[in-house]
Design an enzyme around this catalytic site. Structure first.
Site, short mmCIF file in Angstrom:
data_model
loop_
_atom_site.label_atom_id
_atom_site.label_comp_id
_atom_site.label_asym_id
_atom_site.label_seq_id
_atom_site.Cartn_x
_atom_site.Cartn_y
_atom_site.Cartn_z
N ASN A 280 2.19 30.04 34.90
CA ASN A 280 0.82 30.30 34.48
C ASN A 280 0.77 31.60 33.67
O ASN A 280 1.79 32.28 33.49
CB ASN A 280 -0.07 30.39 35.72
CG ASN A 280 0.19 31.66 36.52
OD1 ASN A 280 1.33 32.06 36.72
ND2 ASN A 280 -0.87 32.30 36.97
N CYS A 282 0.03 34.69 34.05
CA CYS A 282 0.52 35.99 34.57
C CYS A 282 1.90 35.93 35.17
O CYS A 282 2.44 36.96 35.64
CB CYS A 282 -0.46 36.51 35.61
SG CYS A 282 -2.07 36.82 34.92
N GLU A 284 3.13 34.54 37.90
CA GLU A 284 3.38 34.49 39.34
C GLU A 284 3.42 33.07 39.90
O GLU A 284 3.74 32.89 41.07
CB GLU A 284 2.31 35.31 40.10
CG GLU A 284 1.00 34.58 40.38
CD GLU A 284 0.09 34.52 39.17
OE1 GLU A 284 -1.01 33.94 39.28
OE2 GLU A 284 0.46 35.06 38.12
#
Length: 783
Positions: A280, A282, A284
């Site tokens: 995704n 970011c 994570e």
């Protein structure tokens, strides 16, 4: 446990900042923009919607009971779900998930299909990730057209242009992540595709590296570039050359990041379905193509208890909340609204959830444990191991009630006795920039960002001095609290440089800039040991950090089995406001939010008389509504004195609005308002974005701000070596930015770069968890 009736009668314990963020971003409004929902009613709406799937499971579900339990953990702010769930649950619109990875195969049909699907996902409020690794290299032959492939970077630019047209859920610009395998023949072009800031501006980029590559870097050898379709070796290249390019980019502006794909897939529970090659926005949440994941975070500050003046963690209550929140997130999968059928099918096949934490730094302060200490690392490891164990137990309970996830057969759990689980993945440490503001705690597992800073109330208009609650309490009890200290810290000073602060307080209240990159990485690594997905965390560097410092952090992250790394060197972004962190005159009075919340007083300004003759310049800017002509006239001192603009035909709505803007701008300039303040309030306003000569023009007000900022610099109307005129200037554009940076380097003062918030225009964006967020209004670039 609280009863639902008790909770309905109780007001939530929210900070003033929390209420501001909720009112601006989350609470429902009517067609006139009036708030029609209280925070309590908001969480009641969410609890009811997420408890509804209990009715799908017959005798094993109890709607009323779980509605009460869900409401309880949100009402007490022990748990807060991700923003899309808060905003959309129970409204019948929008997605409840934050994370998506889209499929992307090597055909024109599939690329265009992906672009359409991406637009739908972002329209519903989701952020998207892509793996470019399957796209054939630039220049490769295309058999069906006898032409040549445009290459993955061109595909990336196309996806970026699609995202520019869409605002996520009607609330913010689309956020994306592009990942390319380090073995792709076009890897060097990909690494350098964002060297010019503003290009592909709505994408983060990361290089997916293998252990093979990292070992070649370590040993100083070459590695293979392979055709993405056939897997054949097409070339060999020195690994250090590619790694150096990655490090140079990360040092320059934080990109590209790195994802350690072999580590990601070593933990991949469903290799029977496929490998994970993208994340995704970011980083994570590694996901398979068309998977999504809904997130939520536990507020660790709520579990610190005191007995006989000894503070400890309430492990029993934490266990309860982990169980309830795990069930909550599993229910979200069934309560969700999916914009693409393929996403619904994949999500329900693996039923991944992302339970995480926030408030870790605040919790450490409460327990009197320094963040960058062995004790801090040990507590982080113990905490996440406990949450992992209890979330696993609840997922097993759900599996016994509802069945294992449909793709269980053939998964890594299928051959593990006693590990029938409902969810293929349970844990993620995600960005919590906005929801941590609601909860009134620090973000994720990040250290404290600042102990004190200037804050503008976006609703009331007052300027305040915000002080970290934990620091304020300890400073008063320790006898070193003073207004002068707060002013010093808010103006960029470091607690570590103060002789009037005890050493024990300096050791406890370390901020992100005080902590060594090595300790940042080590903290990420101890949490990663128990997190089956990944961690969103920023590894902070001082502006003086070298390439070798960044290289060491990347290597350490790999050696400690992190799944990725994102770095940020202070002041490394060109498009940032420069401030010297210069201490204001000690005679200035500042208000402290936590004490009196008094408005700052300002003197009335008077418009100056216009001279008979003024000279100026006119500049043309291309906007979505046509060519805009902006004229700036200067007074005898060379400072902007008035602004005129024309756009299209007189009498149109756009022309009338533009006339109002320029009249007010002119009145402000004549009254002596600093041009930088005017720019700050106009920039970032978004209507229909369009590119003009390499700059993104978001609207006609934004265009006026850009022209004014360019000519403000060209005419030397500001002293770039001091903070007074630059402090509020906002995002510069084009060559003007470089001029400021060059002149600033000759200053004897240490300059710090800051990004002005494009939403509220008065807050400053901070880099945390791989994101940009505003501490004033809750704007978040990628959460």
């Amino acid at each position: 446990m609280y009863t639902k009736d008790h909770l309905n009668s109780a007001k939530m314990d929210l900070t003033e900042n929390s209420r501001i963020v909720l009112e601006k971003r989350y609470l429902r409004k009517n067609s006139d923009g009036e708030i029609i929902e209280t925070p309590e009613k908001m969480f009641e709406r969410v609890a009811s919607a997420i408890a509804e799937p209990e009715n799908l499971y017959g005798d094993t579900g109890d709607f009323s009971y779980w509605q009460g339990r869900f409401y309880e953990i949100m009402h007490t702010l022990e748990f807060v779900p991700n923003s899309p769930t808060i905003m959309n649950a129970g409204t019948g619109a929008g997605t409840l998930s934050a994370c998506f990875v889209m499929g992307l195969d090597d055909s024109m049909e599939d690329i265009m299909t992906t672009a359409k699907e991406t637009a739908m996902v972002q329209k519903y409020g989701g952020g998207t990730g892509f793996a470019l690794s399957k796209i054939r290299p630039k220049g490769n032959p295309i058999s069906t057209t006898h032409g040549q492939a445009c290459g993955p970077v061109s595909v990336l630019r196309h996806l970026s242009s699609v995202s520019t047209l869409v605002t996520q859920g009607g609330k913010r610009d689309g956020a994306n992540m592009a990942v390319m395998d380090v073995h792709h023949p076009d890897i060097l072009e990909f690494i350098e595709c964002k060297q010019e800031e503003g290009q592909i501006h709505n994408f983060n980029i990361s290089v997916g590296v293998s252990d093979e590559f990292m070992n070649a870097v370590k040993n100083g050898t070459s590695y293979e570039l392979r055709d993405p379709e056939s897997g054949e070796v097409v070339d060999k290249i020195e690994a250090s050359l590619v790694f150096d390019k990655v490090i140079e980019g990360a040092w320059r502006n934080g990109e590209p990041g790195v994802i350690f794909l072999d580590k990601v897939n070593a933990d991949n529970p469903t290799l029977n379905i496929g490998k994970m090659t993208a994340t995704n926005p970011c980083g994570e949440q590694p996901l398979l193509p068309y998977e999504s994941c809904n997130l939520g975070s536990i507020n660790l500050t709520k579990f610190v208890i005191e007995d006989s003046d000894v503070k400890s963690l309430d492990w029993d209550r934490l266990k309860e909340v982990v169980h309830v929140s795990t069930r909550f997130l599993d229910n979200v999968i069934d309560a969700n609204v999916y914009s693409v059928d393929k996403i619904e099918n994949m999500t329900k096949s693996t039923r991944k959830i992302g339970l995480g934490v926030m408030g870790f730094a605040d919790m450490l302060v409460q327990l009197n444990v320094p963040y960058d200490s062995e004790e801090g690392l040990s507590l982080g490891r113990k905490l996440m191991k406990f949450i992992r164990s209890e979330s696993d137990e609840m997922s097993k309970t759900l599996a016994s009630e509802r069945g294992v996830f449909p793709a269980f057969e053939g998964s890594k759990y299928d051959s593990t006795d006693g590990f029938e689980v409902r969810n293929a993945c349970r844990l993620t440490v995600a960005p919590t920039g906005t929801i941590s503001m609601i909860a009134g705690c620090s973000s994720g597992i990040e250290p404290l960002f600042a102990l004190c800073y200037h804050k503008h109330n976006i609703l009331g208009g007052e300027s305040l001095l915000y002080v970290d609650k934990g620091f304020e309490k300890v400073a008063k009890e320790g006898g070193f609290y003073s207004q002068e200290l707060l002013n010093y810290l808010a103006d960029g000073g470091s607690l570590q440089e103060r002789d009037d602060v005890p050493d024990w307080a300096k050791r406890l209240f370390v901020t992100s800039s005080d902590i060594s990159p090595e300790m940042h990485v080590r903290m990420q690594a101890v949490f990663q040991e128990s997190v089956d997905s990944a961690i969103s965390k920023t590894i902070n560097f001082p502006n003086s950090a070298s390439d070798d410092d960044v290289r060491s952090a990347y290597l350490l992250a790999w050696e400690l089995s992190c799944k990725g790394i994102t770095v940020y060197r202070a002041g490394s972004r060109d498009a940032e406001v420069l401030t010297a962190g210069k201490e204001k005159d000690s005679s200035e009075e500042n208000n402290v939010e936590s004490t009196d919340n008094t408005n700052l007083k300002s003197e009335m300004l008077t418009e100056r008389q216009r001279p008979k003759v003024l000279s100026g310049v006119t500049e043309r800017v291309r906007t979505a509504h046509g060519n805009l002509f902006v004229t700036i006239n200067y007074n005898e001192e060379g400072k902007p004195f008035e602004v005129f603009a024309s756009l299209g035909k007189a009498g149109s709505t756009e022309s009338a609005q533009l006339e109002a803007i320029t009249r007010l701008t002119t009145m402000s300039l004549r009254a002596g308002v600093e041009p930088s303040q005017i720019i700050q309030h106009l920039q970032g306003i978004t209507d229909e974005p369009i590119w003009d000569k390499g700059s993104l023009v978001r609207s006609t007000p934004d265009a006026v701000a850009q022209v004014l900022s360019r000519h403000l610099l060209k005419n030397n109307s500001i002293d770039v070596n001091t903070s007074s005129d630059v402090e509020q200037l906002g995002l510069f554009v084009g060559d003007s930015t470089e001029e400021v940076i060059k002149e600033s380097e000759s200053s004897e003062e240490v300059l710090v770069k800051k990004l002005a918030c494009p939403d509220c225009s008065i807050g400053v964006l901070v880099h945390q968890e791989g994101c940009l967020r505003c501490a004033d209004c809750g704007y978040n670039k990628c959460e």
